[in-house]
Enzyme design. Structure first.
Site, PDB file in Angstrom:
ATOM      1  N   GLY A  21       9.914  53.168  19.010  1.00 46.37           N
ATOM      2  CA  GLY A  21      10.871  52.978  20.099  1.00 46.37           C
ATOM      3  C   GLY A  21      10.894  51.552  20.597  1.00 46.37           C
ATOM      4  O   GLY A  21      10.112  50.699  20.155  1.00 46.37           O
ATOM      5  N   TYR A  22      11.777  51.281  21.539  1.00 51.05           N
ATOM      6  CA  TYR A  22      11.917  49.914  22.045  1.00 51.05           C
ATOM      7  C   TYR A  22      10.686  49.467  22.828  1.00 51.05           C
ATOM      8  O   TYR A  22      10.224  48.339  22.684  1.00 51.05           O
ATOM      9  CB  TYR A  22      13.160  49.801  22.924  1.00 51.05           C
ATOM     10  CG  TYR A  22      14.465  50.005  22.194  1.00 51.05           C
ATOM     11  CD1 TYR A  22      14.628  49.552  20.886  1.00 51.05           C
ATOM     12  CD2 TYR A  22      15.539  50.655  22.797  1.00 51.05           C
ATOM     13  CE1 TYR A  22      15.813  49.743  20.216  1.00 51.05           C
ATOM     14  CE2 TYR A  22      16.731  50.848  22.131  1.00 51.05           C
ATOM     15  CZ  TYR A  22      16.873  50.383  20.844  1.00 51.05           C
ATOM     16  OH  TYR A  22      18.064  50.572  20.175  1.00 51.05           O
ATOM     17  N   ALA A  23      10.128  50.322  23.670  1.00 49.63           N
ATOM     18  CA  ALA A  23       8.973  49.937  24.477  1.00 49.63           C
ATOM     19  C   ALA A  23       7.748  49.698  23.599  1.00 49.63           C
ATOM     20  O   ALA A  23       7.053  48.693  23.743  1.00 49.63           O
ATOM     21  CB  ALA A  23       8.679  51.008  25.522  1.00 49.63           C
ATOM     22  N   CYS A 157      10.849  50.040  35.071  1.00 43.38           N
ATOM     23  CA  CYS A 157      11.611  48.791  35.074  1.00 43.38           C
ATOM     24  C   CYS A 157      12.496  48.648  36.319  1.00 43.38           C
ATOM     25  O   CYS A 157      12.435  47.622  37.015  1.00 43.38           O
ATOM     26  CB  CYS A 157      12.438  48.663  33.801  1.00 43.38           C
ATOM     27  SG  CYS A 157      13.532  50.051  33.439  1.00 43.38           S
TER      28      CYS A 157
END
Length: 354
Positions: A21-23, A157
């Site tokens: 994933g992005y994280a 975030c």
């Protein structure tokens, strides 16, 4: 050099669970440039057996790792969990046998009050008895608690973009304890790597869509972390940008206060912070925070402007949601926990033009 100092300066093995994933990919990018972190394992159920760089092409030539299934996970010094919401909490007993230090990038262990968690997540926490074991991974607020921490729940975030501009002003009484209204313009990467109808390019491109006008889950973090009790209202708007959050906050200051008091509060609380910058200049086109300038960085830029006729102050914050809002928080927190220089692996200054 003492034994403790020598241990801290040695490389620590890192395993990333959910690294496709992005994280997870962003943490991997930062860890590959960190002098004390050695990523030895990255898991992904859907990409098991494939080279990491096939999913994260920006890491070509930086790593020869291949994804493996979580069932093949071996022990490591540090375990980073980059899983969908709810997964880490349900499997925490399993993960605790794999590493002494665990960092969770999800929201599973951020909220300490089970009732507050239920209010904003609409369900009971699966392991409420474990919530107080975790340190909230916002270094600017919890530096001392992070020293030596072995359980770190990284801050959200949008929550970060709300908490950091408000915290000094509420702590020092520069704001009135009345309605505070925050609006966040959020990049598409905050929704994660799994595609949805709303993230489909023809639907997202060029769109400014209000996707959470009330009841945003990150409100719970802001309520937990900010001093005092007051009505707090968060609204999130999706934007065509991939990275970044720009948040504007409407608040009010007491009679007799001015922008000098806002300046003084920020300087008193954040003067020594390596990743907080006050952006308020009189000339040029970049007079206020702009997330475009922060892509890939761990900075949070703060700005403000006063309406002297009404006592209203508009606070502004900009971050890269994947770095200062997620993986950068994790690396900065690990640096503090292990006694490493706080800026290790986080010295990228951004790009201009971007």
């Amino acid at each position: 050099m003492t034994g403790s100092e020598q241990s801290n300066s040695q490389q620590h093995s890192v395993a990333i669970v959910g690294g496709s994933g992005y994280a997870g990919g962003e943490f991997l990018r930062l860890a590959l440039g960190h002098p004390y972190l050695n990523v030895t394992q990255v898991t992904s159920e859907r990409s098991a057996g494939q080279p990491v760089a096939l999913v994260h092409p920006n890491l070509r030539g930086r790593t020869n790792l291949k994804f493996r299934k979580a069932a093949e996970l071996e022990e490591a010094d540090i375990l980073v969990l980059a899983l969908p919401h709810g997964s880490a909490a349900q499997r925490i007993a399993e993960f605790e046998g794999k590493a002494r230090v665990i960092v969770d990038l999800s929201a599973d262990f951020r909220i300490k009050d089970p009732e507050l968690y239920r209010q904003y997540y609409g369900e009971d926490h699966p392991t409420p008895e474990r919530l107080n074991e975790w340190v909230y991974g916002n270094p600017e607020l919890h530096r001392e608690e992070l020293r030596g921490a072995t359980r770190i729940a990284c801050a959200g975030c949008f929550a970060t973009s709300v908490i950091l501009p408000l915290y000094p002003l509420l702590k020092l009484g520069v704001l009135l304890p009345k309605d505070i209204i925050a609006t966040g313009l959020v990049g598409s990467s905050a929704a994660g790597a799994s595609p949805t109808e709303a993230s489909h390019h023809p639907e997202r491109a060029g769109s400014l869509r209000v996707y959470k006008p009330v009841g945003h889950r990150h409100t719970a973090e802001a309520i937990q972390e900010l001093p005092g009790r007051f009505p707090l209202h968060l609204t999130a708007i999706s934007t065509p940008r991939v990275r970044g959050i720009l948040t504007t906050i409407q608040a009010w200051i007491p009679d007799g206060y001015s922008d000098r008091d806002v300046w003084a509060a920020y300087r008193e609380v954040y003067a020594s912070e390596p990743f907080i910058r006050i952006v308020k200049v009189a000339r040029g086109i970049h007079r206020y925070p702009d997330p475009m300038l922060l892509d890939g960085t761990n900075y949070c830029d703060l700005g403000f402007e006063m309406d002297v006729d009404t006592g209203r102050v508009v606070l502004m914050s900009a971050i890269d949601n994947l770095v200062k809002g997620t993986a950068g928080h994790a690396v900065q927190s690990l640096n503090i926990a292990h006694g490493w220089p706080e800026t290790c692996g986080l010295d990228f200054a951004g790009l201009h033009p971007a």
